[in-house]
Design an enzyme around this catalytic site. Structure first.
Site, short mmCIF file in Angstrom:
data_model
loop_
_atom_site.label_atom_id
_atom_site.label_comp_id
_atom_site.label_asym_id
_atom_site.label_seq_id
_atom_site.Cartn_x
_atom_site.Cartn_y
_atom_site.Cartn_z
CE1 TYR A 58 -3.22 -3.11 0.62
CE2 TYR A 58 -4.11 -1.33 -0.72
CZ TYR A 58 -4.16 -2.64 -0.28
OH TYR A 58 -5.12 -3.47 -0.77
CB VAL A 95 -8.22 3.13 -2.93
CG1 VAL A 95 -9.11 1.92 -2.65
CG2 VAL A 95 -6.95 2.72 -3.65
CG HIS A 117 -13.62 -1.44 -3.59
ND1 HIS A 117 -13.23 -2.00 -4.79
CD2 HIS A 117 -14.77 -2.04 -3.27
CE1 HIS A 117 -14.11 -2.91 -5.16
NE2 HIS A 117 -15.06 -2.94 -4.27
CB CYS A 144 -5.18 5.08 16.61
SG CYS A 144 -6.78 5.92 16.41
CB CYS A 147 -7.95 5.03 20.60
SG CYS A 147 -7.15 3.77 19.56
CB SER A 185 -12.63 -5.82 -15.49
OG SER A 185 -12.66 -6.06 -14.08
CG ASN A 209 -14.18 -0.82 -19.86
OD1 ASN A 209 -13.87 -0.25 -18.82
ND2 ASN A 209 -13.68 -2.00 -20.23
P1 NAD Z 1 -15.12 -11.06 -5.21
O1 NAD Z 1 -15.73 -12.40 -5.41
O2 NAD Z 1 -16.01 -9.89 -5.09
O3 NAD Z 1 -14.09 -10.76 -6.27
C1 NAD Z 1 -13.23 -11.79 -6.57
C2 NAD Z 1 -12.55 -11.25 -7.72
O4 NAD Z 1 -11.27 -11.06 -7.27
C3 NAD Z 1 -12.56 -12.19 -8.87
O5 NAD Z 1 -13.60 -11.90 -9.76
C4 NAD Z 1 -11.22 -11.95 -9.45
O6 NAD Z 1 -11.36 -11.01 -10.48
C5 NAD Z 1 -10.45 -11.29 -8.32
N1 NAD Z 1 -9.41 -12.16 -7.87
C6 NAD Z 1 -9.44 -13.05 -6.87
N2 NAD Z 1 -8.27 -13.66 -6.77
C7 NAD Z 1 -7.50 -13.11 -7.73
C8 NAD Z 1 -6.19 -13.30 -8.16
N3 NAD Z 1 -5.39 -14.20 -7.58
N4 NAD Z 1 -5.73 -12.58 -9.19
C9 NAD Z 1 -6.53 -11.65 -9.77
N5 NAD Z 1 -7.77 -11.43 -9.42
C10 NAD Z 1 -8.24 -12.15 -8.42
O7 NAD Z 1 -14.13 -11.12 -3.99
P2 NAD Z 1 -14.61 -11.31 -2.58
O8 NAD Z 1 -13.52 -11.89 -1.78
O9 NAD Z 1 -15.93 -11.98 -2.58
O10 NAD Z 1 -14.74 -9.77 -2.23
C11 NAD Z 1 -15.83 -9.41 -1.47
C12 NAD Z 1 -15.73 -7.94 -1.41
O11 NAD Z 1 -14.37 -7.47 -1.30
C13 NAD Z 1 -16.27 -7.41 -2.68
O12 NAD Z 1 -17.54 -6.93 -2.35
C14 NAD Z 1 -15.36 -6.32 -3.09
O13 NAD Z 1 -16.02 -5.07 -3.03
C15 NAD Z 1 -14.27 -6.29 -2.06
N6 NAD Z 1 -13.02 -6.30 -2.76
C16 NAD Z 1 -12.09 -5.36 -2.50
C17 NAD Z 1 -10.89 -5.45 -3.15
C18 NAD Z 1 -9.75 -4.48 -2.94
O14 NAD Z 1 -8.62 -4.80 -3.26
N7 NAD Z 1 -10.08 -3.29 -2.46
C19 NAD Z 1 -10.64 -6.42 -4.05
C20 NAD Z 1 -11.68 -7.29 -4.32
C21 NAD Z 1 -12.85 -7.27 -3.63
N1 APR Z 2 -9.96 3.91 -20.61
C1 APR Z 2 -11.07 3.18 -20.31
N2 APR Z 2 -11.04 1.94 -19.77
C2 APR Z 2 -9.82 1.42 -19.50
C3 APR Z 2 -8.62 2.11 -19.77
C4 APR Z 2 -8.73 3.41 -20.35
N3 APR Z 2 -7.64 4.14 -20.64
N4 APR Z 2 -7.59 1.30 -19.42
C5 APR Z 2 -8.13 0.17 -18.93
N5 APR Z 2 -9.46 0.23 -19.01
C6 APR Z 2 -10.44 -0.78 -18.60
C7 APR Z 2 -10.01 -2.20 -18.87
O1 APR Z 2 -10.46 -2.59 -20.16
C8 APR Z 2 -10.72 -2.96 -17.76
O2 APR Z 2 -11.99 -3.38 -18.22
O3 APR Z 2 -10.57 -0.67 -17.21
C9 APR Z 2 -10.90 -1.94 -16.66
C10 APR Z 2 -10.00 -2.18 -15.46
O4 APR Z 2 -10.45 -3.37 -14.86
P1 APR Z 2 -9.75 -3.87 -13.52
O5 APR Z 2 -8.28 -3.77 -13.69
O6 APR Z 2 -10.37 -5.18 -13.19
O7 APR Z 2 -10.15 -2.78 -12.44
P2 APR Z 2 -11.54 -2.66 -11.69
O8 APR Z 2 -12.66 -3.08 -12.58
O9 APR Z 2 -11.58 -1.32 -11.10
O10 APR Z 2 -11.38 -3.74 -10.49
C11 APR Z 2 -12.46 -3.83 -9.57
O11 APR Z 2 -11.14 -5.28 -8.14
O12 APR Z 2 -9.12 -5.80 -7.20
C12 APR Z 2 -10.33 -5.18 -7.00
O13 APR Z 2 -10.75 -3.49 -5.44
C13 APR Z 2 -10.14 -3.74 -6.67
O14 APR Z 2 -11.62 -1.94 -7.12
C14 APR Z 2 -10.94 -3.02 -7.72
C15 APR Z 2 -11.89 -4.07 -8.19
#
Ligand code: NAD
Ligand code: APR
Length: 240
Positions: A58, A95, A117, A144, A147, A185, A209
């Site tokens: 992070y 984020v 998120h 923190c 606290c 995505s 997209n």
């Molecule tokens: P989820 O089922 O909502 O999402 C799982 C997704 O995580 C999959 O569709 C896949 O795209 C991705 N994923 C899992 N393992 C992966 C890997 N090894 N490589 C790439 N992608 C991978 O996940 P969940 O555990 O049911 O999440 C529940 C909640 O957590 C969701 O509601 C979501 O909002 C939240 N979340 C937050 C984050 C984050 O990084 N901030 C990421 C995912 C989910």
């Molecule tokens: N313009 C428009 N779309 C774009 C561009 C661009 N320049 N570049 C990439 N994309 C699209 C890709 O085609 C893809 O569909 O953005 C999407 C990015 O998808 P992800 O990488 O899966 O990101 P996101 O959909 O935000 O992931 C959802 O998954 O890991 C968790 O918490 C994390 O919030 C994230 C969540």
């Protein structure tokens, strides 16, 4: 896509809206989930197992985000938020703070950005549940501000955790006249399910997209290309 003057618009954004600002997406080639395993850096279990590894991930994300600027897509959305004040709800899975910065630059009073998120600029105390603005590293497990406990973690929703403010998001989606998804995505629920909820509630639905997403088929209309071009064109169409 015609809209009545008092229409409510819900916009959902994902990592793709920030891609052209230089912030890595997750699932594009070379994306974050090719560089790091979700199980190592984005789950509560990973944080319990190896907090330093998670906190270094992070720190890297935060440093990358802080060097980036809002792009034309963020600024176009801020124009819309200003022109349709109070009628636009912007839900982001990101984020980063690029929507917030673009809205501030545009002088938007009530930006209504919902970070479902979490936010990389916040730290969350698991002892007292306080969220504080926090730009420094958490690796030394600082106290923190509220606290004093050394119980701060990134204020990020990890896999397996529940996104923030879902009640507000669902209420906005169910009363939307237009639902627009930008740069996601459609891989992660519940964000990926919002388009179906909007359609069932009678909203028009539009996807902007880079390429077809996992949910493209749920949209009334899908336009593919870079967000900086597509979003600016769409907002121009709406505002004239
Ligand atoms: P989820 O089922 O909502 O999402 C799982 C997704 O995580 C999959 O569709 C896949 O795209 C991705 N994923 C899992 N393992 C992966 C890997 N090894 N490589 C790439 N992608 C991978 O996940 P969940 O555990 O049911 O999440 C529940 C909640 O957590 C969701 O509601 C979501 O909002 C939240 N979340 C937050 C984050 C984050 O990084 N901030 C990421 C995912 C989910
Ligand atoms: N313009 C428009 N779309 C774009 C561009 C661009 N320049 N570049 C990439 N994309 C699209 C890709 O085609 C893809 O569909 O953005 C999407 C990015 O998808 P992800 O990488 O899966 O990101 P996101 O959909 O935000 O992931 C959802 O998954 O890991 C968790 O918490 C994390 O919030 C994230 C969540």
């Amino acid at each position: 896509m015609r809209l009545k003057a008092d229409a409510n618009i819900v916009i959902l954004t994902g990592a793709g809206v920030s891609a052209e600002s230089g912030i890595d997406t997750f699932r594009d080639s070379g994306g974050l989930w090719e560089q790091h395993r979700v199980e190592d850096v984005a789950t509560p279990e990973a944080f319990a197992r190896d907090p330093e590894l998670v906190l270094r991930f992070y720190d890297m994300r935060r440093a990358a985000i802080q060097t980036c600027e809002p792009n034309a897509a963020h600024h176009a959305l801020a124009r819309l938020q200003r022109a349709w004040a109070g009628q636009v709800t912007l839900v982001t899975q990101n984020v980063d703070d690029l929507h917030d910065r673009a809205a501030a630059t545009a002088g938007v009073e009530d930006a209504r950005v919902i970070h479902m998120h979490g936010e990389h600029l916040n730290a969350w105390c698991t002892a007292c549940d306080t969220r504080s603005r926090w730009r420094a590293t958490l690796i030394e497990r600082p106290a923190c501000p509220a606290c004093g406990e050394a119980a701060l973690r990134p204020d990020i929703v990890w896999f397996g955790e529940i996104p923030y403010r879902m009640d507000e998001i669902i209420a906005a989606v169910e009363s939307a006249d237009l639902f627009v998804s930008i740069g996601t995505s459609g891989a992660v629920y519940p964000a990926a399910g919002l388009v179906r909820m909007a359609g069932e509630a009678g909203a028009q639905t539009l996807e902007l997209n880079l390429e077809p997403s996992q949910g493209s088929h749920w949209f009334d209309e899908a336009r593919h290309g870079p967000a900086t071009r597509l979003v600016a064109q769409w907002v121009e169409q709406l505002l004239g």
